[in-house]
Structures are given as C-alpha cells and as structure tokens.
Design an enzyme around this catalytic site. Structure first.
Site, PDB file in Angstrom:
ATOM      1  N   CYS A   1      -0.263   4.018   2.393  1.00 27.68           N
ATOM      2  CA  CYS A   1       0.054   3.770   3.806  1.00 27.68           C
ATOM      3  C   CYS A   1       1.563   3.887   4.073  1.00 27.68           C
ATOM      4  O   CYS A   1       1.970   4.453   5.083  1.00 27.68           O
ATOM      5  CB  CYS A   1      -0.375   2.365   4.235  1.00 27.68           C
ATOM      6  N   ASP A   2       2.387   3.334   3.195  1.00 30.66           N
ATOM      7  CA  ASP A   2       3.814   3.168   3.515  1.00 30.66           C
ATOM      8  C   ASP A   2       4.763   4.027   2.692  1.00 30.66           C
ATOM      9  O   ASP A   2       5.965   4.051   2.968  1.00 30.66           O
ATOM     10  CB  ASP A   2       4.214   1.691   3.329  1.00 30.66           C
TER      11      ASP A   2
ATOM     12  N   CYS B   1       0.842  -1.195   0.000  1.00 28.37           N
ATOM     13  CA  CYS B   1       0.000   0.000   0.000  1.00 28.37           C
ATOM     14  C   CYS B   1       0.881   1.251   0.000  1.00 28.37           C
ATOM     15  O   CYS B   1       1.484   1.593   1.024  1.00 28.37           O
ATOM     16  CB  CYS B   1      -0.902  -0.031   1.238  1.00 28.37           C
TER      17      CYS B   1
END
Ligand code: NAP
Length: 304
Positions: free
Chosen positions: A134-135, A131
């Site tokens: 997200c990261d 993701c």
C-alpha cells in the site's frame, strides 16, 4: 433471513461462502476493510497449489469474483455485536445494519501487531507503515527499514528493495522464520542490509519519521537514517466482539475444534482468528471449507 452470515472476507471467509453457496445456501459476507483480506497486502504469493505466482491483490480479487458469481451478497461494514435469539443469529454493524441468519461463521482474521514503542502511534502514516504494497511507493529512492522475521517482512523488504535506495531488515533473532528462498533473494540484493539480533527501540522525528534507533541483544544501539519503517511483526486476533459466543484462549484466538465448531450451536470459527499451529493461505481456505460444511449440516438439521 440468510442461511449463513460470514464475518470476514479474507481467504477463510470467502472459501466458506463458496462452499455454502455451492451447497445451495444463501450467504452474506460482511467485511470491514478489504475483500480478499490480509493476503491482498502480499506482493507475490508463490506457495498456493496450482498457481506458481500471483499477487495477493489478484488472488483476493479472483476469490471475491468467484463468490459473487455463485450468488454471494457482500457488505462492507464492521460488525459491532451479535445476538443469539433462539436459532437466529442477529448481527449488528457499525453503519446501523441488522442482519439475521441461521448460522454464523466468524472468519475475522487478525490485525497487524504494533511494536508498542513511544511515538509509534503518532507517526503512523507519517513514516511508520504496516503495508509495503500500500505505502511502498511513497518511499521511492529513500532509505527504509523493515522490522520482522516472517514471510511478510521478507516479502516487504524484497518489494521495497526494487525502488528504495536502501532497505534495512531488522529481526530480533539470528535466523528468519520466513522462507529460505526469500532470505536468499534478499541476500543477493546490494541495497539490502541485515540487522539481526536487534530490535527497534526508538523512533526519531516529531511530525515525520527521520530515523530509528536499533539496539542489539547485547545492548549496543545505533541510529539508522530512514524515512520509512515497515512494521511486519505478525498479526493478533480481534475477537473481542465475539467473546460471549466463543471461548477465547490467552492469545485472543477462538477456541474451536477441527470442524471449526464453537461453544455456541450454529456459530463456527475459521482461519487466522482461530487457535491453530499453522496460519497459511492453504490452512485458511481449508478452515473455510470445514466451517462451511459444518454450518450446512447445522442449517439442514434445523429444517429436519
Ligand atoms: P509471522 O510469521 O508470525 O512472523 C512474525 C515475525 O515478527 C517473527 O519473525 C517474529 O519474531 C517477529 N515478531 C513478533 N513480535 C515481535 C515484536 N514484538 N518485536 C519484534 N519482532 C516481533 O507473521 P507474518 O510474517 O505476518 O506471516 C503470518 C503468516 O502468513 C505466516 O504463516 C506466513 O508464512 C504467512 N504468509 C504467507 C505469505 C505467502 O506468500 N503465502 C505471505 C506473507 C505471510 P520471532 O521469529 O522471534 O518469533
């Protein structure tokens, strides 16, 4: 007892909840991870009618607020089993909850596919990511690779190209499956390199990813010194827990018809977990409405 339990709080499940609530039914939505579902990982959604551009996270938030305002109850928990007791559907969850309803909509979506190469599992969270939203921030100023040829991979690569020093996009074919506009935008970026007709065949590094090996379709390999690999090769359904209630095809998808009915009366399947040819936000929300209306007809039939 609820009129309806919806398993899965993505666009299909939340739209189903919205339609059932507006038909006057009581609704519980059970979601194991993030209300809003997979779409919350999309940095930008630009193909949802009437909304020129919105982040997936905001779209998910808006949909969740909309069903809450209509009176939905939400439960963050993982469904571990469903029992059918006459007309009652009894749903059990990981934290020990038991919830009952007259009808059930399975909108459990799908989980990210993995590459299935050595080291992948050990390096998850240590360089191997699923993701970018997200990261991605962990890789600011660093070189990364994205694997995949669909909209998710293209969007991930675009997002990462804004902050990473270099982004390789690796795809096993010479043409992308995702939108031409996204490919064009990537081609215009000086720090993006296309690695086509190629697959990731090896991951380097013990505790943290230090590089990857890509091999082209002719068998030639080369090493890319990247600290992050974003795997975006699609999703696979996770319908195992429902296997006694619904027919499941060879790909693991729920076998249901146009109105989302399944072999069990009062149990419906909607969205990406269902066999279909197009998996888009628009088709997920369409499924949610069809399943909810069918579920409402079923609930009403029990009362007459
Ligand atoms: P997808 O469209 O199914 O694309 C998956 C990609 O991964 C394909 O290019 C596929 O290659 C490749 N692939 C699959 N298995 C692989 C393997 N084992 N090794 C290497 N490559 C592999 O998946 P997605 O990009 O996650 O998108 C899912 C759906 O959501 C799509 O319908 C997409 O359009 C939609 N979506 C929409 C938005 C939006 O903005 N509204 C954003 C993201 C996604 P092949 O091409 O060779 O099959």
């Amino acid at each position: 007892m609820y009129d309806l339990i919806v398993i899965g709080g993505g666009p299909a499940g939340l739209t189903a909840a919205l339609y059932a609530l507006r038909a006057g039914k009581s609704v519980l939505v059970i979601e194991k991870s993030t209300f809003g579902g997979q779409i919350t990982w999309s940095p930008k959604v630009e193909n949802f009618p009437t909304i020129p551009s919105i982040s997936g996270a905001e779209l998910g938030d808006r949909l969740t607020s909309q069903v809450l305002e209509q009176g939905a109850e939400l439960e963050l928990d993982e469904v571990t089993g469903v029992e059918i007791d006459g007309n009652i559907k009894r749903v059990k969850t990981d934290f020990g909850g038991t919830f009952e309803a007259k009808a059930l909509i399975i909108a459990a979506g799908a989980r990210p596919r993995t590459l299935g190469i050595p080291g992948e599992e050990a390096l998850m969270g240590a360089g191997v990511c699923f993701c970018a939203v997200c990261d991605g921030a962990f890789y600011k100023g660093k070189a990364v690779a994205v694997n995949g040829g669909g909209n998710s991979a293209l969007q991930d690569a675009l997002l990462l190209s804004d902050t990473c020093s270099k982004v390789y996009i690796i795809h096993r074919r010479d043409k992308f499956r995702g939108e031409a506009k996204l490919v064009e935008a990537l081609r215009a970026k000086a720090n993006v390199e296309f690695v086509l007709n190629s697959s990731v065949t090896d991951l380097l590094g013990q505790d943290e990813l230090s590089g990857i090996v890509v091999t082209d379709n002719a068998g030639n390999s080369r090493q890319l010194d990247v600290e992050g690999l974003f795997v975006a090769i699609g999703h696979a359904p996770d319908n195992g827990v429902f296997s006694e209630l619904i027919d499941i095809d060879d790909g693991g998808y729920a076998d249901s018809d146009e109105s989302c009915t399944t072999k069990t009366p009062g149990v419906f399947a909607a969205g990406d977990c269902r066999r279909k040819t197009v998996r888009q936000l628009t088709t997920a929300t369409a499924d949610g409405s069809c399943a909810a209306l069918a579920a409402c007809r079923y609930i009403d039939s029990l009362e007459n």
